[in-house]
Design an enzyme around this catalytic site. Structure first.
Site, PDB file in Angstrom:
ATOM      1  N   GLY A   1     -22.164   2.446 -84.839  1.00 52.43           N
ATOM      2  CA  GLY A   1     -23.364   3.235 -84.539  1.00 52.43           C
ATOM      3  C   GLY A   1     -23.513   4.411 -85.496  1.00 52.43           C
ATOM      4  O   GLY A   1     -24.601   4.691 -86.008  1.00 52.43           O
TER       5      GLY A   1
ATOM      6  N   GLY B   1     -23.544  -1.402 -79.430  1.00 53.33           N
ATOM      7  CA  GLY B   1     -22.230  -1.711 -79.982  1.00 53.33           C
ATOM      8  C   GLY B   1     -21.336  -0.488 -79.933  1.00 53.33           C
ATOM      9  O   GLY B   1     -21.571   0.436 -79.146  1.00 53.33           O
ATOM     10  N   GLY B   2     -20.311  -0.476 -80.763  1.00 61.53           N
ATOM     11  CA  GLY B   2     -19.338   0.598 -80.729  1.00 61.53           C
ATOM     12  C   GLY B   2     -19.803   1.841 -81.494  1.00 61.53           C
ATOM     13  O   GLY B   2     -20.704   1.777 -82.341  1.00 61.53           O
TER      14      GLY B   2
ATOM     15  N   GLU C   1     -27.049   2.413 -78.079  1.00 62.88           N
ATOM     16  CA  GLU C   1     -26.382   2.107 -76.806  1.00 62.88           C
ATOM     17  C   GLU C   1     -24.916   1.895 -77.151  1.00 62.88           C
ATOM     18  O   GLU C   1     -24.540   0.841 -77.671  1.00 62.88           O
ATOM     19  CB  GLU C   1     -26.973   0.833 -76.196  1.00 62.88           C
ATOM     20  CG  GLU C   1     -28.458   0.915 -75.899  1.00 62.88           C
ATOM     21  CD  GLU C   1     -28.783   1.810 -74.713  1.00 62.88           C
ATOM     22  OE1 GLU C   1     -27.880   2.075 -73.908  1.00 62.88           O
ATOM     23  OE2 GLU C   1     -29.931   2.250 -74.615  1.00 62.88           O
TER      24      GLU C   1
ATOM     25  N   CYS D   1     -19.164  -2.532 -71.318  1.00 58.04           N
ATOM     26  CA  CYS D   1     -19.343  -1.108 -71.630  1.00 58.04           C
ATOM     27  C   CYS D   1     -19.356  -0.246 -70.375  1.00 58.04           C
ATOM     28  O   CYS D   1     -19.130   0.957 -70.460  1.00 58.04           O
ATOM     29  CB  CYS D   1     -20.607  -0.905 -72.456  1.00 58.04           C
ATOM     30  SG  CYS D   1     -22.080  -1.433 -71.577  1.00 58.04           S
TER      31      CYS D   1
HETATM   32  P1  NAP Z   1     -19.461  -3.537 -82.923  1.00 60.22           P
HETATM   33  O1  NAP Z   1     -18.250  -3.933 -83.671  1.00 60.22           O
HETATM   34  O2  NAP Z   1     -19.889  -2.127 -82.951  1.00 60.22           O
HETATM   35  O3  NAP Z   1     -20.637  -4.499 -83.472  1.00 60.22           O
HETATM   36  C1  NAP Z   1     -21.922  -4.463 -82.920  1.00 60.22           C
HETATM   37  C2  NAP Z   1     -22.904  -5.096 -83.882  1.00 60.22           C
HETATM   38  O4  NAP Z   1     -23.040  -4.274 -85.051  1.00 60.22           O
HETATM   39  C3  NAP Z   1     -22.470  -6.476 -84.389  1.00 60.22           C
HETATM   40  O5  NAP Z   1     -23.588  -7.327 -84.473  1.00 60.22           O
HETATM   41  C4  NAP Z   1     -21.939  -6.146 -85.770  1.00 60.22           C
HETATM   42  O6  NAP Z   1     -21.926  -7.218 -86.665  1.00 60.22           O
HETATM   43  C5  NAP Z   1     -22.958  -5.110 -86.203  1.00 60.22           C
HETATM   44  N1  NAP Z   1     -22.562  -4.350 -87.392  1.00 60.22           N
HETATM   45  C6  NAP Z   1     -21.318  -4.125 -87.889  1.00 60.22           C
HETATM   46  N2  NAP Z   1     -21.403  -3.363 -89.012  1.00 60.22           N
HETATM   47  C7  NAP Z   1     -22.706  -3.114 -89.228  1.00 60.22           C
HETATM   48  C8  NAP Z   1     -23.425  -2.379 -90.215  1.00 60.22           C
HETATM   49  N3  NAP Z   1     -22.821  -1.739 -91.210  1.00 60.22           N
HETATM   50  N4  NAP Z   1     -24.770  -2.342 -90.122  1.00 60.22           N
HETATM   51  C9  NAP Z   1     -25.428  -2.972 -89.130  1.00 60.22           C
HETATM   52  N5  NAP Z   1     -24.799  -3.681 -88.156  1.00 60.22           N
HETATM   53  C10 NAP Z   1     -23.455  -3.741 -88.199  1.00 60.22           C
HETATM   54  O7  NAP Z   1     -19.343  -3.918 -81.381  1.00 60.22           O
HETATM   55  P2  NAP Z   1     -18.712  -5.190 -80.685  1.00 60.22           P
HETATM   56  O8  NAP Z   1     -17.244  -5.221 -80.915  1.00 60.22           O
HETATM   57  O9  NAP Z   1     -19.521  -6.406 -80.995  1.00 60.22           O
HETATM   58  O10 NAP Z   1     -19.023  -4.807 -79.156  1.00 60.22           O
HETATM   59  C11 NAP Z   1     -18.260  -3.905 -78.422  1.00 60.22           C
HETATM   60  C12 NAP Z   1     -18.871  -2.538 -78.324  1.00 60.22           C
HETATM   61  O11 NAP Z   1     -20.205  -2.615 -77.842  1.00 60.22           O
HETATM   62  C13 NAP Z   1     -18.132  -1.663 -77.331  1.00 60.22           C
HETATM   63  O12 NAP Z   1     -17.950  -0.385 -77.858  1.00 60.22           O
HETATM   64  C14 NAP Z   1     -19.067  -1.638 -76.134  1.00 60.22           C
HETATM   65  O13 NAP Z   1     -18.904  -0.536 -75.277  1.00 60.22           O
HETATM   66  C15 NAP Z   1     -20.387  -1.653 -76.795  1.00 60.22           C
HETATM   67  N6  NAP Z   1     -21.417  -2.087 -75.840  1.00 60.22           N
HETATM   68  C16 NAP Z   1     -22.335  -1.178 -75.400  1.00 60.22           C
HETATM   69  C17 NAP Z   1     -23.295  -1.559 -74.464  1.00 60.22           C
HETATM   70  C18 NAP Z   1     -24.358  -0.608 -73.971  1.00 60.22           C
HETATM   71  O14 NAP Z   1     -25.371  -1.076 -73.436  1.00 60.22           O
HETATM   72  N7  NAP Z   1     -24.189   0.691 -74.098  1.00 60.22           N
HETATM   73  C19 NAP Z   1     -23.308  -2.874 -73.997  1.00 60.22           C
HETATM   74  C20 NAP Z   1     -22.341  -3.755 -74.466  1.00 60.22           C
HETATM   75  C21 NAP Z   1     -21.410  -3.358 -75.395  1.00 60.22           C
HETATM   76  P3  NAP Z   1     -20.551  -8.028 -86.922  1.00 60.22           P
HETATM   77  O15 NAP Z   1     -20.261  -8.709 -85.636  1.00 60.22           O
HETATM   78  O16 NAP Z   1     -20.925  -8.962 -88.021  1.00 60.22           O
HETATM   79  O17 NAP Z   1     -19.513  -7.033 -87.318  1.00 60.22           O
END
Ligand code: NAP
Length: 480
Positions: free
Chosen positions: A239, A234-235, A254, A288
């Protein structure tokens, strides 16, 4: 239309049983705005129960032979392949990803599960030459890979099937139990996958699924003393919060990227332009490893810009259910608004708009900018949307320095016909992967995949993740 995966709100899987919760939340189709159904919002009590079930599930997984783990994963892969169309449709419904791209994601997820099945029987240790050092002559032994126990797997919305498979597949191959928390925008495919895995013979307490808001129960999950590892995709902001809450635990992070592509003056311009357009705008840029910054040699800059605008214009934008569509909506209107705001800000700072820059609801037209200031948000932060910027350079090292300016990276790419340039860039680019004559948007699910720089930890790509999800144990026999 109610989504097929929903049995009103019964989306929590704990101890092999599907449950609902006091609170539910809607899941919305980002293209039509239609409500697909509702999922349960887990809370800290569900976390406690899921961890208790997963702790028992971890014992069951540990006791399972590697052959049995492999059979379950192969059966799941076969079932997913047989249901590919249903899964692709569900991905499109909840993320707005064009159905052609969603179909590719399902095929990749099948491969990820198959690779995991293979890895289950390969994850072994080796003999140690204890007798190689004085004092060890009467000793013999080896090391083995053991499961770590309970893994919390937290995934983003953009590849709601394959990124989940990249956590579950290696975790089960290595003999662990998993508590999965999918993104709140796209939980339905995870529900479908969990059902499929149980039907494939997974021990019922080996997988728990907690839908709902990460902000409600994420801390309770990641900080739990009985969770041995948190595997997060995730973001960076989330993270960082997870790293703070998890404490001393195994972590896999990641995070995001800001994909740089270098186009040399000896490159095949048409090929580089087509690949850059597809890499920047596929999945509406919510990728990503999507292309975000394109550094073009000054000798070919204008010709390349023209070819890129032309390649972008051929992309079909619109209804993700149409098999001809290349670029669908973004995940929500707020994200689409943010991309337009960043674009307008860059233009106010002197950038030229080459195409796009318009939005209708969640749909943002593929947007290309040139003459972007290096400190514009669209250049120096992860955009995660359908916008890419062109920059001009005179010398390869200047382009590499600029590409390296972000303090984090997943992939970097170079288009060139020169082996010398390609090798030089591969050495100097600070990224976890360098693609030569491909855009940053290339990934094979068997290859090591992760990030370089700030905050990134661990590697996915089935074999590598399975090792990260194992611990090494040495066994030494003193024979004398
Ligand atoms: P995000 O907002 O960071 O959310 C990712 C996950 O974390 C979601 O399931 C979210 O739940 C959960 N989360 C939020 N707050 C949390 C907490 N306090 N404790 C535990 N988990 C929590 O990311 P996104 O908007 O879904 O995805 C986009 C990001 O993912 C981008 O930055 C992208 O680059 C990255 N990404 C990276 C890769 C890689 O392999 N490196 C691949 C794909 C995407 P909620 O949805 O309920 O908030």
């Amino acid at each position: 239309m109610m989504h097929e995966a929903l049995d009103p709100g019964r989306s929590l899987l704990i101890g092999g049983r599907w449950e609902s919760a006091d609170e539910t939340m809607p899941v919305v189709d980002p293209w039509s705005g239609e409500t697909l159904g509702a999922v349960a919002c887990a809370n800290v009590i569900h976390v406690e129960r899921a961890v208790a079930a997963a702790t028992r599930g971890a014992e069951a997984m540990r006791a399972l032979s590697t052959g049995a783990r492999a059979r379950i994963l192969h059966a799941a892969a076969a079932a997913l392949e047989a249901n590919a169309e249903r899964f692709a449709f569900a991905i499109t419904a909840e993320t707005g990803k064009p159905v052609r791209t969603a179909t590719r994601e399902v095929a990749r997820a099948v491969n990820t599960l198959r690779l995991s099945g293979e890895e289950a029987t390969r994850l072994a240790g080796e003999t140690i030459a204890f007798d190689s050092f004085p004092g060890g002559e009467t000793r013999s032994g080896h090391y083995v890979q053991e499961p770590v126990g309970v893994i919390a797997a937290i995934t983003p919305f953009n590849d709601p099937l394959n990124l989940v498979c990249h956590k579950l597949g290696p975790a089960f191959a290595a003999g662990n139990a998993v508590i999965l928390k999918p993104a709140e925008q796209a939980p339905l495919v995870a529900v479908m996958l969990a059902r499929l895995l149980l039907a494939a013979g997974l021990p019922e307490e080996a997988l728990s699924l907690l839908t709902g808001r990460g902000s409600d129960f994420g801390d309770a999950l990641t900080s739990h003393a009985d969770v041995a590892m948190v595997s997060f995709t995730g973001g960076a902001r989330v993270g960082e919060a997870i790293c703070r809450s998890a404490g001393i635990k195994r972590l896999s992070m990641e995070l995001g990227g800001n994909g740089p592509v270098i186009v040399m003056d000896d490159a095949d311009i048409e090929r580089a332009a087509r690949a850059s357009a597809a890499g920047a705008f596929g999945a509406a840029g919510q990728n990503c490893i999507g292309v975000q910054r394109i550094y073009v040699h000054e000798k070919i800059h204008d010709r390349f810009a023209q070819a890129l605008v032309a390649a972008t214009a051929t992309l079909r934008v619109g209804d993700p259910r149409d098999a001809a569509t290349d670029v669908g909506p973004m995940i929500g209107a707020a994200e689409a608004e943010r991309i337009i705001a960043w674009t307008l800000e860059a233009v106010a700072g002197g950038a030229s708009l080459l195409s796009g820059g318009e939005r209708a609801g969640t749909l943002v037209r593929p947007t290309l900018l040139s003459n972007v200031a290096a400190d514009a948000r669209v250049a120096c932060h992860e955009a995660f949307g359908p916008v890419a910027s062109l920059f001009r350079f005179a010398d390869l090292d200047e382009a590499i320095d600029a590409a390296n300016r972000a303090d984090y990276a997943i992939h970097a790419a170079i288009f060139t016909e020169s082996l010398r340039h390609a090798r030089h860039a591969a050495r100097r680019l600070r990224a976890a992967g360098v693609m030569v004559n491909d855009s940053t948007d290339y990934r094979l699910d068997a290859m090591p995949f992760g990030g370089a720089g700030r905050g990134n930890m661990g590697r996915e790509g089935v074999r590598f993740a399975a090792r990260d999800m194992s611990q090494t144990k040495v066994i030494c026999f003193h024979d004398a």
